[in-house]
Design a protein around this motif. Sequence first.
Motif, PDB file in Angstrom:
ATOM      1  N   ARG A 193     -11.601  -2.401  -1.591  1.00 39.78           N
ATOM      2  CA  ARG A 193     -11.956  -2.314  -0.027  1.00 39.78           C
ATOM      3  C   ARG A 193     -10.071  -1.885  -0.226  1.00 39.78           C
ATOM      4  O   ARG A 193      -9.502  -1.259  -1.149  1.00 39.78           O
ATOM      5  CB  ARG A 193     -11.495  -3.776  -0.016  1.00 39.78           C
ATOM      6  CG  ARG A 193     -12.753  -4.552  -0.411  1.00 39.78           C
ATOM      7  CD  ARG A 193     -13.946  -4.584   0.355  1.00 39.78           C
ATOM      8  NE  ARG A 193     -13.667  -5.117   1.979  1.00 39.78           N
ATOM      9  CZ  ARG A 193     -14.946  -4.969   2.546  1.00 39.78           C
ATOM     10  NH1 ARG A 193     -15.572  -4.570   2.559  1.00 39.78           N
ATOM     11  NH2 ARG A 193     -14.486  -5.558   3.808  1.00 39.78           N
ATOM     12  N   TRP A 194     -10.209  -1.548   1.192  1.00 40.70           N
ATOM     13  CA  TRP A 194      -8.906  -0.660   1.772  1.00 40.70           C
ATOM     14  C   TRP A 194      -8.042  -1.509   2.514  1.00 40.70           C
ATOM     15  O   TRP A 194      -8.169  -2.454   3.172  1.00 40.70           O
ATOM     16  CB  TRP A 194      -9.597   0.527   2.304  1.00 40.70           C
ATOM     17  CG  TRP A 194      -7.921   1.399   3.067  1.00 40.70           C
ATOM     18  CD1 TRP A 194      -7.204   0.672   2.898  1.00 40.70           C
ATOM     19  CD2 TRP A 194      -8.434   1.978   4.504  1.00 40.70           C
ATOM     20  NE1 TRP A 194      -6.340   1.895   3.947  1.00 40.70           N
ATOM     21  CE2 TRP A 194      -7.552   2.435   4.475  1.00 40.70           C
ATOM     22  CE3 TRP A 194      -9.877   2.413   5.074  1.00 40.70           C
ATOM     23  CZ2 TRP A 194      -6.782   3.480   6.174  1.00 40.70           C
ATOM     24  CZ3 TRP A 194      -9.067   2.859   6.393  1.00 40.70           C
ATOM     25  CH2 TRP A 194      -7.901   3.352   6.378  1.00 40.70           C
ATOM     26  N   VAL A 195      -6.690  -1.932   1.666  1.00 36.48           N
ATOM     27  CA  VAL A 195      -5.790  -2.674   2.431  1.00 36.48           C
ATOM     28  C   VAL A 195      -4.540  -1.981   2.644  1.00 36.48           C
ATOM     29  O   VAL A 195      -4.373  -1.438   2.249  1.00 36.48           O
ATOM     30  CB  VAL A 195      -5.695  -4.039   1.487  1.00 36.48           C
ATOM     31  CG1 VAL A 195      -5.175  -5.037   2.032  1.00 36.48           C
ATOM     32  CG2 VAL A 195      -6.797  -4.306   0.624  1.00 36.48           C
ATOM     33  N   MET A 223      -4.900  -1.348  -6.333  1.00 31.71           N
ATOM     34  CA  MET A 223      -3.921  -0.810  -7.039  1.00 31.71           C
ATOM     35  C   MET A 223      -3.253   0.211  -5.752  1.00 31.71           C
ATOM     36  O   MET A 223      -3.864   0.667  -4.934  1.00 31.71           O
ATOM     37  CB  MET A 223      -5.158   0.956  -7.348  1.00 31.71           C
ATOM     38  CG  MET A 223      -4.355   2.244  -8.531  1.00 31.71           C
ATOM     39  SD  MET A 223      -5.667   3.462  -8.172  1.00 31.71           S
ATOM     40  CE  MET A 223      -5.948   2.835 -10.301  1.00 31.71           C
ATOM     41  N   VAL A 224      -1.651   0.817  -6.125  1.00 30.11           N
ATOM     42  CA  VAL A 224      -1.203   0.882  -5.018  1.00 30.11           C
ATOM     43  C   VAL A 224      -1.701   2.494  -4.935  1.00 30.11           C
ATOM     44  O   VAL A 224      -1.973   3.380  -5.856  1.00 30.11           O
ATOM     45  CB  VAL A 224      -0.176   1.145  -5.562  1.00 30.11           C
ATOM     46  CG1 VAL A 224       1.282   1.817  -3.987  1.00 30.11           C
ATOM     47  CG2 VAL A 224       1.237  -0.224  -5.944  1.00 30.11           C
ATOM     48  N   LEU A 225      -2.144   3.181  -3.421  1.00 30.49           N
ATOM     49  CA  LEU A 225      -2.610   4.728  -3.195  1.00 30.49           C
ATOM     50  C   LEU A 225      -0.986   5.179  -2.230  1.00 30.49           C
ATOM     51  O   LEU A 225      -1.168   6.425  -2.972  1.00 30.49           O
ATOM     52  CB  LEU A 225      -4.137   4.690  -2.531  1.00 30.49           C
ATOM     53  CG  LEU A 225      -4.963   3.788  -2.701  1.00 30.49           C
ATOM     54  CD1 LEU A 225      -6.082   3.267  -1.873  1.00 30.49           C
ATOM     55  CD2 LEU A 225      -5.372   4.512  -4.660  1.00 30.49           C
ATOM     56  N   GLU A 226      -0.559   4.239  -1.391  1.00 31.27           N
ATOM     57  CA  GLU A 226       0.527   4.920  -1.104  1.00 31.27           C
ATOM     58  C   GLU A 226       1.925   4.743  -0.419  1.00 31.27           C
ATOM     59  O   GLU A 226       1.006   2.856  -0.205  1.00 31.27           O
ATOM     60  CB  GLU A 226      -0.098   6.126   0.112  1.00 31.27           C
ATOM     61  CG  GLU A 226      -0.829   7.353   0.494  1.00 31.27           C
ATOM     62  CD  GLU A 226      -1.607   7.518   1.832  1.00 31.27           C
ATOM     63  OE1 GLU A 226      -0.888   7.020   2.409  1.00 31.27           O
ATOM     64  OE2 GLU A 226      -2.199   8.930   1.523  1.00 31.27           O
ATOM     65  N   GLY A 227       2.422   4.752  -0.806  1.00 30.29           N
ATOM     66  CA  GLY A 227       4.043   3.691  -0.525  1.00 30.29           C
ATOM     67  C   GLY A 227       4.704   3.522  -1.856  1.00 30.29           C
ATOM     68  O   GLY A 227       4.074   3.218  -2.633  1.00 30.29           O
ATOM     69  N   ASP A 228       5.364   2.158  -1.721  1.00 28.85           N
ATOM     70  CA  ASP A 228       6.450   2.405  -2.326  1.00 28.85           C
ATOM     71  C   ASP A 228       6.363   0.743  -2.107  1.00 28.85           C
ATOM     72  O   ASP A 228       6.232  -0.169  -1.037  1.00 28.85           O
ATOM     73  CB  ASP A 228       8.068   2.450  -2.531  1.00 28.85           C
ATOM     74  CG  ASP A 228       7.413   3.699  -2.975  1.00 28.85           C
ATOM     75  OD1 ASP A 228       7.338   4.114  -3.918  1.00 28.85           O
ATOM     76  OD2 ASP A 228       8.038   4.866  -2.685  1.00 28.85           O
ATOM     77  N   VAL A 229       6.709  -0.508  -3.435  1.00 31.40           N
ATOM     78  CA  VAL A 229       6.338  -2.011  -3.407  1.00 31.40           C
ATOM     79  C   VAL A 229       7.109  -2.861  -4.504  1.00 31.40           C
ATOM     80  O   VAL A 229       7.312  -1.538  -6.450  1.00 31.40           O
ATOM     81  CB  VAL A 229       5.174  -2.326  -4.321  1.00 31.40           C
ATOM     82  CG1 VAL A 229       4.670  -3.792  -4.238  1.00 31.40           C
ATOM     83  CG2 VAL A 229       3.939  -2.008  -3.387  1.00 31.40           C
ATOM     84  N   SER A 230       8.333  -3.227  -3.526  1.00 31.72           N
ATOM     85  CA  SER A 230       8.991  -3.800  -5.352  1.00 31.72           C
ATOM     86  C   SER A 230       8.834  -5.151  -5.262  1.00 31.72           C
ATOM     87  O   SER A 230       8.020  -6.144  -4.300  1.00 31.72           O
ATOM     88  CB  SER A 230      10.106  -4.544  -3.915  1.00 31.72           C
ATOM     89  OG  SER A 230      11.665  -5.514  -4.005  1.00 31.72           O
ATOM     90  N   GLN A 262      -0.573   1.476   1.367  1.00 30.17           N
ATOM     91  CA  GLN A 262      -1.929   1.860   1.476  1.00 30.17           C
ATOM     92  C   GLN A 262      -2.240   1.419  -0.164  1.00 30.17           C
ATOM     93  O   GLN A 262      -1.802   2.170  -0.939  1.00 30.17           O
ATOM     94  CB  GLN A 262      -2.408   2.895   1.748  1.00 30.17           C
ATOM     95  CG  GLN A 262      -1.470   3.937   2.912  1.00 30.17           C
ATOM     96  CD  GLN A 262      -2.411   2.947   4.702  1.00 30.17           C
ATOM     97  OE1 GLN A 262      -3.546   1.968   3.997  1.00 30.17           O
ATOM     98  NE2 GLN A 262      -1.412   2.660   5.237  1.00 30.17           N
ATOM     99  N   ALA A 263      -3.247   0.434  -0.584  1.00 26.88           N
ATOM    100  CA  ALA A 263      -4.235   0.242  -1.166  1.00 26.88           C
ATOM    101  C   ALA A 263      -5.336  -0.028  -1.441  1.00 26.88           C
ATOM    102  O   ALA A 263      -5.964  -0.565  -0.463  1.00 26.88           O
ATOM    103  CB  ALA A 263      -2.899  -1.838  -2.165  1.00 26.88           C
ATOM    104  N   ALA A 264      -5.987  -0.026  -2.865  1.00 29.40           N
ATOM    105  CA  ALA A 264      -7.295  -0.343  -3.160  1.00 29.40           C
ATOM    106  C   ALA A 264      -7.360  -1.453  -3.611  1.00 29.40           C
ATOM    107  O   ALA A 264      -7.124  -1.623  -4.853  1.00 29.40           O
ATOM    108  CB  ALA A 264      -7.308   0.522  -3.965  1.00 29.40           C
ATOM    109  N   GLY A 265      -8.808  -3.070  -3.112  1.00 22.67           N
ATOM    110  CA  GLY A 265      -8.181  -3.769  -3.647  1.00 22.67           C
ATOM    111  C   GLY A 265      -9.565  -3.669  -4.450  1.00 22.67           C
ATOM    112  O   GLY A 265     -10.699  -3.312  -4.330  1.00 22.67           O
TER     113      GLY A 265
END
Lengths: 203, 203
Positions: free
Chosen positions: A60-62, A84-91, A136-139
């Motif tokens: 799924r696209w989240v 799964m992170v597809l775009e952007g940054d996560v702390s 943007q992430a893939a769930g």
Amino acid sequence: MNTPDPTDAEPQPAATPAMRTRPLVESPALAAKAVQFLSEGPSGFRMSQDEAQRVVAYMRWVSYAPQSFLYREGDSTRTSYMLMVLEGDVSVDTAASGRADRVAISVLGPGALIGEMALLDGAPRSTSCTAITPVQAAGMSQGGLAALADEHPAVAFKLMTFMARSTANRLRALGEQLHMYDQVIADLHQEIDQLRAAKEGRY
Amino acid sequence: MNTPDPTDAEPQPAATPAMRTRPLVESPALAAKAVQFLSEGPSGFRMSQDEAQRVVAYMRWVSYAPQSFLYREGDSTRTSYMLMVLEGDVSVDTAASGRADRVAISVLGPGALIGEMALLDGAPRSTSCTAITPVQAAGMSQGGLAALADEHPAVAFKLMTFMARSTANRLRALGEQLHMYDQVIADLHQEIDQLRAAKEGRY
């Protein structure tokens, strides 16, 4: 009336992903990124592009706005999916014992897998993950993984290998960090010994 | 002649497992233990007894004498198999920076999985594992796992889930240890501050 509003207690996370997800394949560009990340990595049990596309069909696209939580430490309710992170940054950060502030552990970018441990064992989230930029992430939910395992077990095996490798990499990194802490503690003990010797000897 | 005997340098590990392995099913009692360990654990992607028996068919029976090495830290050659302890205890230890002795990490007993990380990524062994007692173990090679994945992919998926869970459990435990170290370091800093204040203020 003095009854406190429970929603005032702390900032609320963004709407749960369930409210705003779409099939990942609706974004061909993001789906292509997921295929790329899944099929990269060391050889051995690596996924082919075809296999990665099969996995993507179950994802799924989240989307997350900056400052919104992907996961919160201690949360035992939202443990049934990984991202799964597809775009952007996560702390990634955690509460530190004896301190009011939180301790940053790492920043994860595109290709990183988040939350696969809780998906595996259902235990509460061990860290908080916050979007630094738009993300943007893939769930992949536990249900999606079970369906993939039923319908394409060989592909599910490859995906689980990918997940296990991701966890193993983090375990190795944490092991090195522990080595470093060990050295810091030895140095601090030495400093204390010297301070004590100076106190007793010189004065 | 002064040429040193290279075998004198340090104690040699026991004969490599390849020299003394047999199919695990040759010991029905040990095979039954392996089935039990594989099919235990939290629900979700748990293995059935039938599935565990399929896995056991690909396993080798390996014995270790007390004091012999199952793995040695830094070894990059014997990374192509993992072991499940069936009987006996194994000490896991690592070299500590700035110390001559080794630091014990944990003692693993029956049911523990050892070496699955190196099997996953081929990286050198990150710890040494030594038999404390006589140890009976079930070995699964990379080739065995690949054959299982070809012939019984759904079972291989379950086994990989078992491996990923084992790694995730260790990651959680190490995370808690890191929290503890964090507290120790904060305490030592406080002690140093007090010693410095005493030195400057009182004398």
